[in-house]
Design a protein around this motif. Structure first.
Motif, PDB file in Angstrom:
ATOM      1  N   LEU A   1       0.858  -1.182   0.000  1.00 51.27           N
ATOM      2  CA  LEU A   1       0.000   0.000   0.000  1.00 51.27           C
ATOM      3  C   LEU A   1       0.896   1.235   0.000  1.00 51.27           C
ATOM      4  O   LEU A   1       1.589   1.507   0.985  1.00 51.27           O
ATOM      5  CB  LEU A   1      -0.907   0.008   1.238  1.00 51.27           C
ATOM      6  CG  LEU A   1      -1.782  -1.233   1.419  1.00 51.27           C
ATOM      7  CD1 LEU A   1      -2.408  -1.244   2.794  1.00 51.27           C
ATOM      8  CD2 LEU A   1      -2.819  -1.302   0.332  1.00 51.27           C
ATOM      9  N   GLY A   2       0.893   1.951  -1.100  1.00 47.70           N
ATOM     10  CA  GLY A   2       1.781   3.099  -1.230  1.00 47.70           C
ATOM     11  C   GLY A   2       1.410   4.238  -0.297  1.00 47.70           C
ATOM     12  O   GLY A   2       0.247   4.618  -0.197  1.00 47.70           O
ATOM     13  N   VAL A   3       2.398   4.770   0.368  1.00 47.91           N
ATOM     14  CA  VAL A   3       2.231   5.937   1.230  1.00 47.91           C
ATOM     15  C   VAL A   3       2.980   7.109   0.608  1.00 47.91           C
ATOM     16  O   VAL A   3       2.398   8.139   0.293  1.00 47.91           O
ATOM     17  CB  VAL A   3       2.730   5.647   2.669  1.00 47.91           C
ATOM     18  CG1 VAL A   3       2.737   6.917   3.511  1.00 47.91           C
ATOM     19  CG2 VAL A   3       1.880   4.563   3.312  1.00 47.91           C
ATOM     20  N   TYR A   4       4.292   6.955   0.416  1.00 49.21           N
ATOM     21  CA  TYR A   4       5.116   7.984  -0.210  1.00 49.21           C
ATOM     22  C   TYR A   4       4.834   7.989  -1.709  1.00 49.21           C
ATOM     23  O   TYR A   4       4.681   6.913  -2.285  1.00 49.21           O
ATOM     24  CB  TYR A   4       6.598   7.668   0.047  1.00 49.21           C
ATOM     25  CG  TYR A   4       7.540   8.703  -0.512  1.00 49.21           C
ATOM     26  CD1 TYR A   4       7.892   9.808   0.244  1.00 49.21           C
ATOM     27  CD2 TYR A   4       8.050   8.569  -1.792  1.00 49.21           C
ATOM     28  CE1 TYR A   4       8.751  10.757  -0.279  1.00 49.21           C
ATOM     29  CE2 TYR A   4       8.901   9.525  -2.314  1.00 49.21           C
ATOM     30  CZ  TYR A   4       9.249  10.611  -1.559  1.00 49.21           C
ATOM     31  OH  TYR A   4      10.086  11.557  -2.077  1.00 49.21           O
ATOM     32  N   PRO A   5       4.686   9.113  -2.374  1.00 43.12           N
ATOM     33  CA  PRO A   5       4.960  10.493  -1.993  1.00 43.12           C
ATOM     34  C   PRO A   5       3.721  11.300  -1.603  1.00 43.12           C
ATOM     35  O   PRO A   5       3.773  12.525  -1.612  1.00 43.12           O
ATOM     36  CB  PRO A   5       5.582  11.061  -3.268  1.00 43.12           C
ATOM     37  CG  PRO A   5       4.808  10.394  -4.357  1.00 43.12           C
ATOM     38  CD  PRO A   5       4.542   8.992  -3.830  1.00 43.12           C
ATOM     39  N   ARG A   6       2.611  10.648  -1.286  1.00 44.68           N
ATOM     40  CA  ARG A   6       1.379  11.369  -0.940  1.00 44.68           C
ATOM     41  C   ARG A   6       1.501  12.031   0.431  1.00 44.68           C
ATOM     42  O   ARG A   6       1.505  11.349   1.453  1.00 44.68           O
ATOM     43  CB  ARG A   6       0.189  10.414  -0.948  1.00 44.68           C
ATOM     44  CG  ARG A   6      -0.068   9.728  -2.265  1.00 44.68           C
ATOM     45  CD  ARG A   6      -0.743  10.718  -3.221  1.00 44.68           C
ATOM     46  NE  ARG A   6      -1.006  10.143  -4.507  1.00 44.68           N
ATOM     47  CZ  ARG A   6      -2.197   9.703  -4.904  1.00 44.68           C
ATOM     48  NH1 ARG A   6      -3.226   9.766  -4.104  1.00 44.68           N
ATOM     49  NH2 ARG A   6      -2.338   9.204  -6.108  1.00 44.68           N
ATOM     50  N   ARG A   7       1.586  13.346   0.434  1.00 50.17           N
ATOM     51  CA  ARG A   7       1.835  14.102   1.673  1.00 50.17           C
ATOM     52  C   ARG A   7       0.835  13.755   2.771  1.00 50.17           C
ATOM     53  O   ARG A   7       1.225  13.530   3.922  1.00 50.17           O
ATOM     54  CB  ARG A   7       1.821  15.603   1.406  1.00 50.17           C
ATOM     55  CG  ARG A   7       2.083  16.430   2.667  1.00 50.17           C
ATOM     56  CD  ARG A   7       2.297  17.894   2.384  1.00 50.17           C
ATOM     57  NE  ARG A   7       3.385  18.151   1.477  1.00 50.17           N
ATOM     58  CZ  ARG A   7       4.688  18.143   1.793  1.00 50.17           C
ATOM     59  NH1 ARG A   7       5.033  17.845   3.026  1.00 50.17           N
ATOM     60  NH2 ARG A   7       5.611  18.409   0.904  1.00 50.17           N
TER      61      ARG A   7
END
Length: 167
Positions: free
Chosen positions: A114-120
């Motif tokens: 589950l992608g976290v980076y690069p979403r501020r």
């Protein structure tokens, strides 16, 4: 370990059956992750193991595509230490994540990145929730559990995407 089987059958698994993932399996996944290559051998990764249903519920409020955490036995957040690799921490932690995912498959577990980076908003939300120091950045959260379905090999080789010497 049948490397080809692990490599070619690994899929993103979003639904899980009941069953506890033991500490030795968690240790094996993290050991595999820490065996990844890193720029200048800086090894900028840190891992936050999450078993708390309460914390996983809070992650689901922060991350809009993390519904699978509801049935997951655990999650691991792979984080990068900017003090150890501000330039290449994303690549280094991505390599560690891939190793972790492959070991999960090898152990008979299902997992999804589950992608976290690069979403501020995700970075800030996960960092606050996990009480991360300022120089530690969450790259992702990996949902892990016993797969509710079997996955088979899918051939994704596409010769049109392979170029020799030049485009």
């Amino acid at each position: 370990m049948d490397f080809e089987k692990v490599l070619f059958q690994r899929r993103s698994i979003r639904s899980y059956e009941d069953g506890e993932v033991d500490k030795s399996s968690v240790d094996e996944m993290i050991k595999a992750a820490k065996s990844a290559p890193s720029a200048n051998n800086r090894q900028p990764w840190h891992f936050v193991v999450i078993r708390s249903d309460e914390i996983m519920e809070k992650i689901m409020k922060i991350h809009p595509h993390s519904y699978m955490l509801e049935d997951a036995q655990l999650a691991i957040s792979v984080c990068g230490d900017r003090k150890k690799g501000d330039t290449y921490w994303v690549q280094d932690c991505s390599a560690a994540t891939q190793n972790l995912l492959l070991m999960a498959e090898n152990l008979g577990l299902g997992a999804v990145w589950l992608g976290v980076y690069p979403r501020r908003e995700r970075i800030e939300g996960i960092a606050d929730l996990l009480n991360l120091p300022d120089h530690i950045v969450p790259l992702n959260v990996i949902s892990i559990g016993y797969p509710a379905r079997e996955s088979g090999e899918v051939d994704r080789f596409d010769e049109k995407k392979v170029h020799y010497e030049e485009w």
